[in-house]
Scaffold this motif. Structure first.
Motif, PDB file in Angstrom:
ATOM      1  N   SER A   7       4.887   0.949   6.382  1.00 22.17           N
ATOM      2  CA  SER A   7       5.664   1.340   5.508  1.00 22.17           C
ATOM      3  C   SER A   7       6.091   1.410   3.807  1.00 22.17           C
ATOM      4  CB  SER A   7       6.867  -0.537   6.124  1.00 22.17           C
ATOM      5  OG  SER A   7       7.681   0.498   6.027  1.00 22.17           O
ATOM      6  N   VAL A   8       6.086   2.132   3.460  1.00 23.51           N
ATOM      7  CA  VAL A   8       6.541   2.686   2.328  1.00 23.51           C
ATOM      8  C   VAL A   8       7.669   2.633   1.981  1.00 23.51           C
ATOM      9  CG1 VAL A   8       6.054   3.963   0.234  1.00 23.51           C
ATOM     10  CG2 VAL A   8       4.248   3.619   1.883  1.00 23.51           C
ATOM     11  N   ALA A   9       8.227   1.923   0.926  1.00 19.57           N
ATOM     12  CA  ALA A   9      10.244   2.001   0.793  1.00 19.57           C
ATOM     13  C   ALA A   9       9.944   2.468  -0.579  1.00 19.57           C
ATOM     14  CB  ALA A   9      11.218   0.663   0.564  1.00 19.57           C
ATOM     15  N   ASP A  10      10.559   3.456  -1.467  1.00 24.16           N
ATOM     16  CA  ASP A  10      10.952   3.409  -2.705  1.00 24.16           C
ATOM     17  C   ASP A  10       9.560   3.122  -3.908  1.00 24.16           C
ATOM     18  OD1 ASP A  10      12.625   3.437  -5.217  1.00 24.16           O
ATOM     19  OD2 ASP A  10      12.931   1.844  -5.174  1.00 24.16           O
ATOM     20  N   LEU A  11       8.961   4.064  -3.333  1.00 23.90           N
ATOM     21  CA  LEU A  11       7.347   4.015  -3.822  1.00 23.90           C
ATOM     22  C   LEU A  11       6.986   4.788  -5.080  1.00 23.90           C
ATOM     23  CD1 LEU A  11       4.055   2.986  -4.360  1.00 23.90           C
ATOM     24  CD2 LEU A  11       3.995   5.512  -2.986  1.00 23.90           C
ATOM     25  N   ARG A  12       6.665   4.227  -6.274  1.00 23.30           N
ATOM     26  CA  ARG A  12       7.393   4.742  -7.536  1.00 23.30           C
ATOM     27  C   ARG A  12       6.040   4.653  -8.561  1.00 23.30           C
ATOM     28  NH1 ARG A  12      12.459   6.302  -9.543  1.00 23.30           N
ATOM     29  NH2 ARG A  12      14.390   5.399  -7.791  1.00 23.30           N
ATOM     30  N   VAL A  13       5.039   5.458  -9.147  1.00 22.70           N
ATOM     31  CA  VAL A  13       3.704   5.544  -9.670  1.00 22.70           C
ATOM     32  C   VAL A  13       4.108   5.986 -11.439  1.00 22.70           C
ATOM     33  CG1 VAL A  13       1.293   6.001  -9.119  1.00 22.70           C
ATOM     34  CG2 VAL A  13       3.307   5.766  -7.556  1.00 22.70           C
ATOM     35  N   TRP A  14       3.641   5.755 -11.730  1.00 21.56           N
ATOM     36  CA  TRP A  14       3.400   6.097 -13.292  1.00 21.56           C
ATOM     37  C   TRP A  14       1.986   5.753 -13.956  1.00 21.56           C
ATOM     38  CZ3 TRP A  14       6.424   2.024 -11.930  1.00 21.56           C
ATOM     39  CH2 TRP A  14       5.381   0.902 -12.264  1.00 21.56           C
ATOM     40  N   GLY A  64       7.765  -0.560  -5.826  1.00 24.29           N
ATOM     41  CA  GLY A  64       8.730  -0.353  -4.695  1.00 24.29           C
ATOM     42  C   GLY A  64       7.478  -1.551  -3.308  1.00 24.29           C
ATOM     43  N   ARG A  65       7.834  -1.354  -2.522  1.00 29.30           N
ATOM     44  CA  ARG A  65       7.790  -2.333  -1.414  1.00 29.30           C
ATOM     45  C   ARG A  65       6.257  -1.234  -0.343  1.00 29.30           C
ATOM     46  NH1 ARG A  65       8.191  -3.564   4.140  1.00 29.30           N
ATOM     47  NH2 ARG A  65       7.760  -6.261   4.911  1.00 29.30           N
ATOM     48  N   VAL A  66       5.354  -1.929   0.048  1.00 28.24           N
ATOM     49  CA  VAL A  66       4.399  -0.904   1.016  1.00 28.24           C
ATOM     50  C   VAL A  66       3.767  -2.399   1.979  1.00 28.24           C
ATOM     51  CG1 VAL A  66       1.625   0.252   1.046  1.00 28.24           C
ATOM     52  CG2 VAL A  66       3.684   0.375  -1.108  1.00 28.24           C
ATOM     53  N   ALA A  67       3.989  -1.905   3.156  1.00 29.95           N
ATOM     54  CA  ALA A  67       3.042  -2.972   4.290  1.00 29.95           C
ATOM     55  C   ALA A  67       2.231  -2.199   5.035  1.00 29.95           C
ATOM     56  CB  ALA A  67       4.656  -3.781   4.926  1.00 29.95           C
ATOM     57  N   VAL A  68       1.381  -2.941   5.464  1.00 26.40           N
ATOM     58  CA  VAL A  68       0.124  -2.509   5.969  1.00 26.40           C
ATOM     59  C   VAL A  68      -0.085  -3.852   7.189  1.00 26.40           C
ATOM     60  CG1 VAL A  68      -1.925  -1.436   6.668  1.00 26.40           C
ATOM     61  CG2 VAL A  68      -0.861  -0.704   4.688  1.00 26.40           C
ATOM     62  N   ALA A  69       0.227  -2.825   8.431  1.00 30.04           N
ATOM     63  CA  ALA A  69       0.058  -3.746   9.800  1.00 30.04           C
ATOM     64  C   ALA A  69       1.130  -5.551   9.034  1.00 30.04           C
ATOM     65  CB  ALA A  69      -0.896  -4.080  10.153  1.00 30.04           C
ATOM     66  N   GLY A  70       2.036  -5.115   8.725  1.00 32.80           N
ATOM     67  CA  GLY A  70       2.458  -6.515   8.278  1.00 32.80           C
ATOM     68  C   GLY A  70       2.634  -7.159   6.909  1.00 32.80           C
ATOM     69  N   GLU A  71       1.799  -6.705   6.237  1.00 35.81           N
ATOM     70  CA  GLU A  71       1.277  -7.571   4.908  1.00 35.81           C
ATOM     71  C   GLU A  71       1.633  -6.706   4.442  1.00 35.81           C
ATOM     72  OE1 GLU A  71      -2.910  -8.010   2.259  1.00 35.81           O
ATOM     73  OE2 GLU A  71      -3.398  -6.762   4.180  1.00 35.81           O
ATOM     74  N   THR A  72       2.597  -7.283   2.933  1.00 37.93           N
ATOM     75  CA  THR A  72       3.122  -6.876   1.715  1.00 37.93           C
ATOM     76  C   THR A  72       1.986  -6.580   0.746  1.00 37.93           C
ATOM     77  OG1 THR A  72       5.157  -7.058   3.023  1.00 37.93           O
ATOM     78  CG2 THR A  72       5.048  -7.065   0.830  1.00 37.93           C
ATOM     79  N   SER A  74       0.722  -6.202  -3.107  1.00 34.53           N
ATOM     80  CA  SER A  74       1.081  -5.557  -4.539  1.00 34.53           C
ATOM     81  C   SER A  74       0.613  -6.300  -5.057  1.00 34.53           C
ATOM     82  CB  SER A  74       1.939  -7.365  -4.899  1.00 34.53           C
ATOM     83  OG  SER A  74       0.784  -8.276  -4.837  1.00 34.53           O
ATOM     84  N   GLY A  75       1.044  -5.138  -6.887  1.00 38.41           N
ATOM     85  CA  GLY A  75      -0.652  -4.796  -7.104  1.00 38.41           C
ATOM     86  C   GLY A  75      -2.122  -3.970  -7.289  1.00 38.41           C
ATOM     87  N   ALA A  76      -2.607  -3.369  -7.647  1.00 36.69           N
ATOM     88  CA  ALA A  76      -3.728  -2.840  -7.216  1.00 36.69           C
ATOM     89  C   ALA A  76      -4.915  -4.076  -6.601  1.00 36.69           C
ATOM     90  CB  ALA A  76      -4.161  -2.482  -8.804  1.00 36.69           C
ATOM     91  N   ARG A  77      -5.118  -4.943  -6.281  1.00 36.59           N
ATOM     92  CA  ARG A  77      -5.347  -5.723  -5.410  1.00 36.59           C
ATOM     93  C   ARG A  77      -5.487  -5.304  -4.368  1.00 36.59           C
ATOM     94  NH1 ARG A  77      -9.570  -9.418  -8.997  1.00 36.59           N
ATOM     95  NH2 ARG A  77      -9.732 -10.334  -6.196  1.00 36.59           N
ATOM     96  N   ARG A  78      -6.654  -5.219  -3.120  1.00 38.00           N
ATOM     97  CA  ARG A  78      -6.308  -5.256  -1.827  1.00 38.00           C
ATOM     98  C   ARG A  78      -7.290  -6.399  -0.883  1.00 38.00           C
ATOM     99  NH1 ARG A  78      -2.458  -3.884  -3.505  1.00 38.00           N
ATOM    100  NH2 ARG A  78      -1.824  -1.623  -3.757  1.00 38.00           N
ATOM    101  N   SER A  79      -6.839  -7.015  -0.544  1.00 32.79           N
ATOM    102  CA  SER A  79      -7.010  -8.093   0.459  1.00 32.79           C
ATOM    103  C   SER A  79      -8.329  -7.825   1.268  1.00 32.79           C
ATOM    104  CB  SER A  79      -6.239  -9.370   1.300  1.00 32.79           C
ATOM    105  OG  SER A  79      -5.949  -8.246   2.331  1.00 32.79           O
ATOM    106  N   PRO A  80      -9.186  -8.967   2.184  1.00 31.41           N
ATOM    107  CA  PRO A  80     -10.566  -8.035   2.446  1.00 31.41           C
ATOM    108  C   PRO A  80     -10.148  -7.423   3.879  1.00 31.41           C
ATOM    109  CG  PRO A  80     -10.961 -10.368   1.773  1.00 31.41           C
ATOM    110  CD  PRO A  80      -9.843 -10.285   0.760  1.00 31.41           C
ATOM    111  N   ALA A  81      -8.504  -8.373   4.201  1.00 28.33           N
ATOM    112  CA  ALA A  81      -8.131  -8.130   5.552  1.00 28.33           C
ATOM    113  C   ALA A  81      -7.623  -6.843   5.593  1.00 28.33           C
ATOM    114  CB  ALA A  81      -6.895  -9.148   6.067  1.00 28.33           C
ATOM    115  N   PHE A  82      -7.010  -6.325   4.203  1.00 25.95           N
ATOM    116  CA  PHE A  82      -6.673  -5.162   4.157  1.00 25.95           C
ATOM    117  C   PHE A  82      -7.578  -3.790   4.172  1.00 25.95           C
ATOM    118  CE2 PHE A  82      -6.223  -1.061   1.328  1.00 25.95           C
ATOM    119  CZ  PHE A  82      -4.622  -0.527   1.331  1.00 25.95           C
ATOM    120  N   HIS A  83      -8.541  -3.937   3.576  1.00 32.68           N
ATOM    121  CA  HIS A  83      -9.875  -3.160   3.309  1.00 32.68           C
ATOM    122  C   HIS A  83     -10.720  -2.887   5.143  1.00 32.68           C
ATOM    123  CE1 HIS A  83      -9.743  -1.946  -0.727  1.00 32.68           C
ATOM    124  NE2 HIS A  83      -9.526  -3.259  -1.424  1.00 32.68           N
TER     125      HIS A  83
END
Length: 253
Positions: A7-14, A64-72, A74-83
């Motif tokens: 789920s991606v909501a109001d994603l802005r990248v600059w 903005g808001r980005v969620a994968v399988a319920g995990e929201t 943030s920032g540029a770091r991703r958890s081991p569960a995300f990977h």
């Protein structure tokens, strides 16, 4: 309908800072259902690959808001569960593989990082799954064709048994005949493993082959959304989408 896996909501990248700041993605919203293949299409510079990079944690400045399988996220770091859940396949299969590492080492290191056991058996299975076989196990990238290198890149992405693959123009660097082979492989893998795809391409024929739904991007924004059936029937309402269809080989196929 169940909650989307992505789920991606109001994603802005600059990129950069005022007065030189460039807004590459501006207010993108999308949802991808578990098990589907969703396409992002647009011309070069439309922001489609930047969306993938933000999801993967490769774009440092975003909101903005980005969620994968319920995990929201943030920032540029991703958890081991995300990977474990999400992997990315890049456009250039040669650049994405270490030139001095054999296929065996590439896959073994990835499996180890993902905490997998029985590495030897898993490597053989991965090579079989992507249509290479164990004869390719101890080859180096320069000993492989472009299509074979992309198969290794796909095998590496599958090593941790992810749920979602982010596919960034995965066939654009390949010959047309090889493109079809890789698209067919991706289709089979999605069916066999229950994978979900978010795929970026400038090629409507590629999106039409692999995806059920798509969004069209222009200048950092989504300007149209279509079912692939609508694309095939030429039922696009947006003028830019009609321009893409008219300019593509898809319409002439």
């Amino acid at each position: 309908m169940s909650a989307p896996i992505l789920s991606v909501a109001d994603l802005r990248v600059w990129f950069g800072h005022p007065p030189d700041r460039v807004d590459a993605v501006r207010g993108v919203d999308l949802g991808v259902q578990r098990g589907e293949s969703f396409g992002l299409v647009g011309e070069s510079g439309s922001g489609k690959s930047t969306v993938l990079r933000a999801i993967a944690g490769l774009a440092p400045d975003w909101s903005g808001r980005v969620a994968v399988a319920g995990e929201t996220l943030s920032g540029a770091r991703r958890s081991p569960a995300f990977h474990r859940r999400v992997q990315m396949v890049f456009q250039d299969p040669y650049a994405s593989l270490h030139p001095r590492h054999t296929v065996d080492r590439v896959l073994a290191e990835t499996l180890t990082l993902q905490g997998m056991d029985d590495i030897d058996r898993r490597i053989v299975r991965l090579l079989d799954d992507v249509g290479l076989g164990r004869g390719f196990r101890f080859r180096y990238p320069h000993q492989l064709s472009g299509g074979q290198r992309q198969r290794v890149a796909i095998a590496r992405a599958l090593a941790g048994e992810p749920e979602l693959l982010l596919l960034d123009e995965p066939t654009s660097a390949l010959d047309v005949s090889v493109q079809a082979e890789i698209l067919n492989l991706l289709t089979d893998l999605r069916a066999d493993r229950g994978l979900t795809y978010l795929m970026v391409s400038h090629d409507l024929a590629v999106i039409g082959h692999l995806c059920q739904r798509l969004a069209v991007m222009q200048a950092g924004e989504i300007v149209d959304r279509l079912e692939v059936a609508d694309l095939r029937a030429g039922r696009a309402q947006n003028a830019y989408t009609r321009h893409l269809i008219a300019a593509s080989q898809y319409q002439r196929a």
